[in-house]
Design a protein around this motif. Structure first.
Motif, PDB file in Angstrom:
ATOM      1  N   UNK A 152       0.826  -1.222   0.000  1.00  0.00           N
ATOM      2  CA  UNK A 152       0.000   0.000   0.000  1.00  0.00           C
ATOM      3  C   UNK A 152       0.851   1.258   0.000  1.00  0.00           C
ATOM      4  N   UNK A 153       1.850   1.255   0.873  1.00  0.00           N
ATOM      5  CA  UNK A 153       2.680   2.466   0.973  1.00  0.00           C
ATOM      6  C   UNK A 153       3.463   2.718  -0.315  1.00  0.00           C
ATOM      7  N   UNK A 154       4.013   1.633  -0.891  1.00  0.00           N
ATOM      8  CA  UNK A 154       4.830   1.854  -2.088  1.00  0.00           C
ATOM      9  C   UNK A 154       3.941   2.213  -3.280  1.00  0.00           C
ATOM     10  N   UNK A 207       2.041   6.356  -7.137  1.00  0.00           N
ATOM     11  CA  UNK A 207       0.953   7.194  -7.685  1.00  0.00           C
ATOM     12  C   UNK A 207       1.319   8.676  -7.552  1.00  0.00           C
ATOM     13  N   UNK A 208       2.000   9.017  -6.468  1.00  0.00           N
ATOM     14  CA  UNK A 208       2.413  10.423  -6.273  1.00  0.00           C
ATOM     15  C   UNK A 208       3.608  10.793  -7.146  1.00  0.00           C
ATOM     16  N   UNK A 209       4.172   9.808  -7.851  1.00  0.00           N
ATOM     17  CA  UNK A 209       5.375  10.029  -8.672  1.00  0.00           C
ATOM     18  C   UNK A 209       6.499  10.671  -7.875  1.00  0.00           C
ATOM     19  N   UNK A 210       6.665  10.224  -6.654  1.00  0.00           N
ATOM     20  CA  UNK A 210       7.780  10.704  -5.833  1.00  0.00           C
ATOM     21  C   UNK A 210       7.500  12.019  -5.124  1.00  0.00           C
ATOM     22  N   UNK A 211       6.357  12.645  -5.397  1.00  0.00           N
ATOM     23  CA  UNK A 211       6.034  13.890  -4.688  1.00  0.00           C
ATOM     24  C   UNK A 211       5.791  13.557  -3.211  1.00  0.00           C
ATOM     25  N   UNK A 212       6.059  14.498  -2.306  1.00  0.00           N
ATOM     26  CA  UNK A 212       5.875  14.184  -0.888  1.00  0.00           C
ATOM     27  C   UNK A 212       4.421  13.829  -0.570  1.00  0.00           C
ATOM     28  N   UNK A 213       4.253  12.937   0.381  1.00  0.00           N
ATOM     29  CA  UNK A 213       2.902  12.569   0.819  1.00  0.00           C
ATOM     30  C   UNK A 213       2.293  13.750   1.565  1.00  0.00           C
ATOM     31  N   UNK A 214       0.968  13.783   1.604  1.00  0.00           N
ATOM     32  CA  UNK A 214       0.326  14.827   2.417  1.00  0.00           C
ATOM     33  C   UNK A 214       0.641  14.516   3.871  1.00  0.00           C
ATOM     34  N   UNK A 215       1.365  15.414   4.499  1.00  0.00           N
ATOM     35  CA  UNK A 215       1.844  15.109   5.852  1.00  0.00           C
ATOM     36  C   UNK A 215       0.687  14.935   6.826  1.00  0.00           C
ATOM     37  N   UNK A 216      -0.452  15.567   6.512  1.00  0.00           N
ATOM     38  CA  UNK A 216      -1.593  15.439   7.433  1.00  0.00           C
ATOM     39  C   UNK A 216      -2.155  14.011   7.423  1.00  0.00           C
ATOM     40  N   UNK A 243      11.311   6.991   6.511  1.00  0.00           N
ATOM     41  CA  UNK A 243      10.670   6.506   5.288  1.00  0.00           C
ATOM     42  C   UNK A 243      11.739   6.277   4.233  1.00  0.00           C
ATOM     43  N   UNK A 244      11.780   5.079   3.688  1.00  0.00           N
ATOM     44  CA  UNK A 244      12.721   4.770   2.603  1.00  0.00           C
ATOM     45  C   UNK A 244      11.890   4.574   1.332  1.00  0.00           C
ATOM     46  N   UNK A 245      12.140   5.408   0.332  1.00  0.00           N
ATOM     47  CA  UNK A 245      11.401   5.366  -0.944  1.00  0.00           C
ATOM     48  C   UNK A 245       9.885   5.356  -0.718  1.00  0.00           C
ATOM     49  N   UNK A 246       9.436   6.157   0.223  1.00  0.00           N
ATOM     50  CA  UNK A 246       7.987   6.324   0.432  1.00  0.00           C
ATOM     51  C   UNK A 246       7.371   5.359   1.423  1.00  0.00           C
ATOM     52  N   UNK A 247       8.165   4.430   1.985  1.00  0.00           N
ATOM     53  CA  UNK A 247       7.621   3.456   2.940  1.00  0.00           C
ATOM     54  C   UNK A 247       8.090   3.809   4.349  1.00  0.00           C
TER      55      UNK A 247
END
Lengths: 247, 208
Positions: free
Chosen positions: A226-228, A233-242, B167-171
């Protein structure tokens, strides 16, 4: 900034209808619902079967494959990635990402010609690094929710959105489907097998490490998947920190 | 005769104004400074060929315990079972988790020994809750691949900054551990003692 379309009822219907049958088999506990894994008992059984198949057939094959010279494995890895180029391009167009689509097209042309059919990867050195894209991600950009977690036989972790995406990529978007080849089935089967072998060999050590350090390998893979996928899907953009949980 | 003095004073004022304007942009927040100063030191321990394996492991464990808030991470990874577990079980779990995490984190990060960490930016998620973005660059890598993105979640609400997740590569690792432990407890009637036993066994395997 990428914009997603509003989630529609049709996506939810498409995502959940084929699995309504599964839901009738087991009563989902609050823990399963909290983990968005209402079919967990069935998923765990499929996971156990996958693990057995992996131990008996795939792991020994991958270990033999890993004993090949690195240059051969890298060449095969490059060719398979290059073959995926047109599918990635179409998905980037569908996601209204002209910049990324242009880089994928340039990469495909450079590697198919100068890179001798994709065996070599001069495009990366020219500034056109590889990035993946698939129809599951396109559906996510269009606003489709992931749906409940699924463990597919042989194919592993997924969800209704990504399963549908895989089917579209494999049977519709891949241009090799439209080539008239003798023994097309064997071409497809061979390519899928090599794709699996390549992916499994790339992740072999990492997965071994995760399995070795896990108290629940199934739940670990569910979280990692799920996380990866979210990161892809975000193409490496930062996740919404909230969206991150509080500590 | 006054003109040079006036010019000099104006130049000084302008320089002072420029310095005042630039200072906030150049000054890193405490979380960024903390990550930049400490993580490279940890990678240095793992890459120190002058130490024996045991010395390296001991030094990295000490480094890790000084850098992170293990109790807070352990409590987070128990998820909803933190509320229902007895205080004795929670305390035993926190101790077992610390051993397990030290062994597992060392294993994760030993892969990156010899690489260089570069802080790229940071985001303030909530007061005293920062996400510091970094890139790990392998100086020996000639493959033209993108550097590995590693983010650190840093809390600054205590006497010193502490890392609570990586977080490593988004994980996110703590998030993955929480999902795993909650999954395990869900399969085993919330038996925290059984989880403690498993974690202790895994820590022993990693250390042997």
């Amino acid at each position: 900034m990428r914009k997603t379309l509003q989630s529609g009822w049709i996506w939810r219907l498409l995502g959940t209808a084929p699995f309504a049958l599964l839901a009738g088999c087991t009563a989902a506990s609050p823990e399963m619902l909290a983990a968005n894994d209402p079919y967990e008992p069935t998923n765990r059984q499929i996971f156990a079967l996958n693990q057995q198949l992996d131990a008996i057939f795939f792991k020994p094959t991958v270990q033999r494959y890993l004993s090949l010279p690195e240059a051969i494995r890298t060449g095969l890895h490059n060719v398979l990635r290059n073959l995926a180029g047109p599918t990635i391009f179409v998905n980037e167009v569908l996601q209204a990402e002209p910049g990324r689509a242009g880089r994928t097209a340039a990469r495909f042309m450079i590697n198919s010609s100068v890179g001798l059919g994709g065996i070599f990867d001069p495009a990366s050195r020219a500034g056109f690094a590889y990035h993946g894209e698939d129809f599951g991600q396109t559906l996510a950009i269009w606003g489709a929710g992931e749906g409940p977690y699924l463990m597919l036989p042989l194919l592993g972790p997924s969800n209704p959105r990504d399963t549908a995406g895989l089917a579209v990529d494999t049977f519709i978007l891949d241009p090799t489907n439209y080539l008239r080849l003798k023994g097309h089935f064997w071409w497809d089967a061979g390519r899928q097998y090599l794709n699996y072998l390549d992916l499994r060999s790339q992740t072999f050590e990492t997965l071994q490490g995760i399995e070795r350090s896990s108290v629940d390998y199934y739940a670990a893979l569910r979280s990692l998947y799920r996380q990866s996928r979210d990161a892809e899907i975000r193409n490496g953009a930062p996740a919404r920190t909230q969206d991150l949980p509080d500590f | 005769m006054m003109q040079p003095l006036v010019l000099a004073r104006r130049a000084l004022l302008a320089a002072g104004f420029m310095a005042a304007m630039l200072a906030p942009a150049l000054a890193a927040d405490p979380a960024e400074t903390f990550v930049a100063q400490n993580i490279q030191r940890g990678l240095g321990i793992l890459d120190n060929k002058g130490l024996s394996k045991q010395q390296r492991e001991d030094q990295f464990e000490q480094f890790l315990l000084g850098l992170t808030d293990m109790k807070r991470i352990a409590d987070f990874t128990l998820g909803q079972y933190r509320r229902t577990a007895s205080p004795a079980d929670v305390a035993a779990f926190e101790a077992a988790f610390q051993n397990y995490a030290a062994a597992v984190y060392r294993s994760y990060f030993s892969k990156y020994a010899g690489q260089t960490l570069k802080v790229t930016n940071s985001t303030l998620r909530a007061p005293t809750d920062y996400i510091v973005a970094t890139q790990l660059v392998d100086p020996t890598d000639r493959s033209s691949q993108q550097p590995l993105e590693v983010d650190f979640r840093v809390r600054t609400d205590g006497p010193r900054p502490v890392v609570v997740d990586v977080s490593v590569a988004g994980v996110w690792i703590s998030l993955e551990q929480r999902d795993q432990f909650v999954g395990f407890l869900g399969q085993n009637n919330g038996n925290v003692k059984l989880l403690i036993t498993h974690l202790s066994d895994l820590a022993k395997q990693f250390k042997s």
